[in-house]
Design an enzyme around this catalytic site. Structure first.
Site, mmCIF file in Angstrom:
data_model
loop_
_atom_site.group_PDB
_atom_site.id
_atom_site.type_symbol
_atom_site.label_atom_id
_atom_site.label_comp_id
_atom_site.label_asym_id
_atom_site.label_seq_id
_atom_site.Cartn_x
_atom_site.Cartn_y
_atom_site.Cartn_z
ATOM 1 N N LYS A 63 -2.586 -4.372 -1.331
ATOM 2 C CA LYS A 63 -2.368 -3.688 -0.046
ATOM 3 C C LYS A 63 -2.531 -4.677 1.097
ATOM 4 O O LYS A 63 -3.438 -5.514 1.075
ATOM 5 C CB LYS A 63 -3.361 -2.541 0.099
ATOM 6 N N SER B 287 -6.897 7.464 1.053
ATOM 7 C CA SER B 287 -5.735 6.573 1.112
ATOM 8 C C SER B 287 -5.325 5.941 -0.227
ATOM 9 O O SER B 287 -4.227 5.396 -0.328
ATOM 10 C CB SER B 287 -5.978 5.464 2.136
ATOM 11 N N SER C 150 -2.793 6.102 2.951
ATOM 12 C CA SER C 150 -2.100 4.997 3.569
ATOM 13 C C SER C 150 -1.662 3.914 2.577
ATOM 14 O O SER C 150 -0.841 3.076 2.917
ATOM 15 C CB SER C 150 -2.981 4.369 4.639
#
Lengths: 92, 472
Positions: free
Chosen positions: B68, B167, B143
């Site tokens: 990420k 997330s 996210s």
């Protein structure tokens, strides 16, 4: 509402674009309304829980390897002789 | 299974070039539609790293992984999906990245996300939204949506996400993959671009339960560079745990608030657990409707303080520099941040300002205490709590992002674990009209490997693992 938006810009050091001002003002009021839900509870006898880990930890004060000056400044846009050039700090 | 890939690469049954080629093939065919990566490394560089890594060995020798873009990678741009950090290249690796490299993992690229992890749909990214490989009209959740989508699209088999209020678990649920929000303090946050320190953890994402456990066992552990890590180590890779005799609590207040199709699928799993010998009982979390506002108050407050560092002077977007410091900072921040990030910083600054601190921030922290107490009581009685991960099916792009309160409501089931620091795992539960539904398992603090063990058992019941979306 423009008072609120001015206050928000001042507190957060963010200049909003004209078209964002109304939107943010409206959204912030709506979100605060949503936050007001917690005021329904009587919390007078509850201790706040700031952090899940109750205490931090300490280490011995010995030097450790870290970034070189060049590495530390590698993302600085304005620098001079190994220093960061910042905005002016006096005057208004 | 990653353990098999590592073996095959090591023993020469799998050619490293062929192995890497397979993923780049799919990426070149489908990434345009999905947009799961912000930065993708060149194939040649990756092949050379894989070969080198196989020679050196390690538990992930040669295995590709997506990281990420909120996690610092030395020499690879780390943007947090923000214009503010569009060209930021970290001069150091996050601790988790160091650990992965030590075990031989090779970074394939940096995955897309909501800007500064602020969002639940991966639509607030400066680099454009990520689409759900199971239905391109829909979001993959957020996210860490880029990581979830990359797994479901077959671009990579392992990924890291971060989870501040769901997330990791939202994208896992919406893409039929596996994700773990670890117990707070078990995974180092050193090198993670901070959003809300007291809530967030880096965690593993994968396509099956075994790989989830393997990845967690590698990234977990004490770190002298992160004072919030605890003395902790995963000595053995988790193994399967039968649900026979397990005390399972079903969070009825959360389940009832979910969409019908979600409820139906989760109820079927609960029946299966029961027929496998689990002692299933309905229960309630209590305070469920207060958890969400309390979570957002805390997260925004911490965000406003964390994101104060972005002023364009030391790094990041820096178009303005001629005025005084206040003008310079305000202009750079006004230009560099997107709308949702501005909203959260502004609300956070407001909540922490004189006159509002006690009314919002301190009260939210008190609600946090109530939720933790309520969970402590539940875990005195139950070994694991089950619920849907998300209350809804994956929404269509644009459906949520324009109405912040509606978007925040998506996180109602997931924020609980972050407030209370406990581990929570999302795994595929089933499909409704080809749309994935996720099952959430929550456990006692530090029961992470126990949850992974249960998920290894449950994936055999659902038969949903290593699922790849049928892209064309």
């Amino acid at each position: 509402m423009s008072d609120l938006v001015d206050k928000l810009q001042r507190l957060s050091l963010i200049d909003l674009k004209e078209e964002e001002k109304e939107r943010i003002g409206r959204d912030v009021q709506k979100i605060l309304q949503f936050f007001n839900k917690i005021n329904e509870l009587d919390l007078s006898n509850v201790e706040p829980l700031f952090h899940p880990i109750s205490q931090g930890k300490l280490r011995k004060d010995v030097a450790q390897s870290s970034l070189t000056q060049g590495e530390a400044l590698s993302n600085v846009k304005r620098k001079e002789n190994g220093f960061i050039v910042g905005p002016s700090t006096y005057g208004d | 299974m990653i353990s098999q890939v590592v073996k095959d690469l090591k023993e020469g049954r799998l050619d490293p070039e062929e192995y890497v080629e397979r993923y780049y093939d799919r990426i070149s065919k489908f990434e345009k539609k999905i947009n799961s990566f912000i930065t993708l490394r060149s194939k040649e560089e990756v092949i050379s790293d894989v070969k080198e890594s196989i020679k050196r060995g390690g538990r992930l020798a040669g295995v590709l992984i997506g990281i990420k873009d909120a996690i610092s990678t030395k020499g690879i741009r780390t943007t947090c999906a923000s214009k503010m950090l569009e060209d930021y290249v970290p001069p150091f690796d996050a601790t988790v990245v160091e650990k992965l490299k030590r075990e031989g993992a090779v970074i394939l690229g940096k995955t897309n996300m909501d800007e500064f992890a602020m969002g639940s749909t991966t639509e607030t990214s400066y680099f454009g939204p990520t689409r759900n490989p199971w239905d391109l009209e829909r979001t993959p959740g957020g996210s860490s949506g880029g990581s979830g989508a990359a797994l479901a699209a077959g671009f990579v088999d392992l990924a890291l996400g971060t989870d501040t209020g769901g997330s990791i678990r939202a994208p896992a649920a919406f893409t039929a993959t596996f994700g773990l929000k670890p117990s707070y303090g078990t995974v180092s946050r050193y090198g993670l671009v901070a959003y809300a320190n007291s809530l967030e953890q880096i965690g593993p994402m994968s396509k099956n339960a075994e790989d989830l456990g393997l990845l967690y066992s590698i990234i977990a552990g004490d770190d002298p560079r992160d004072a919030t890590t605890i003395p902790y180590e995963v000595k053995e890779v988790p193994s399967e745990i039968s649900v026979n005799g397990l005390k399972v609590g079903v969070l009825k207040d959360i389940l009832e608030a979910s969409e019908e199709p979600v409820k139906g699928i989760i109820n079927r799993i609960i029946d299966k657990l029961s027929s496998e010998g689990a002692v299933v009982e309905e229960t309630k979390l209590g305070y469920a409707e207060y958890a969400l506002p309390a979570y957002y108050i805390i997260a925004m407050s911490e965000a406003s303080s964390n994101l104060a560092r972005y002023d364009g002077v030391r790094y990041g977007y820096s178009k303005y520099g001629d005025g005084n410091w206040k003008e310079t900072f305000s202009k750079n921040r006004g230009d560099g941040f997107g709308l949702e990030v501005k909203r959260r910083i502004m609300l956070g600054s407001f909540i922490l300002s004189a006159g509002y601190y006690d009314q919002y921030y301190v009260k939210a922290l008190k609600v946090r205490r109530l939720i933790k107490n309520s969970l402590d009581q539940l875990f005195a009685k139950f070994d694991v709590l089950v619920s849907p991960t998300m209350p809804i099916l994956p929404p269509k792009l644009g459906e949520m992002v324009d109405d912040p309160v509606k978007m925040y409501a998506m996180d109602v089931n997931t924020v609980i674990a972050n407030l209370a620091a406990i581990p929570a795992l999302s795994m595929p539960a089933g499909f409704y009209n080809n749309l994935p539904v996720g099952l959430q398992l929550m456990g006692r603090y530090l029961s992470d490997t126990f949850l992974v063990g249960i998920s290894m058992f449950v994936e055999k019941l659902t038969k949903i693992y290593d699922a790849t979306a049928p892209l064309q």
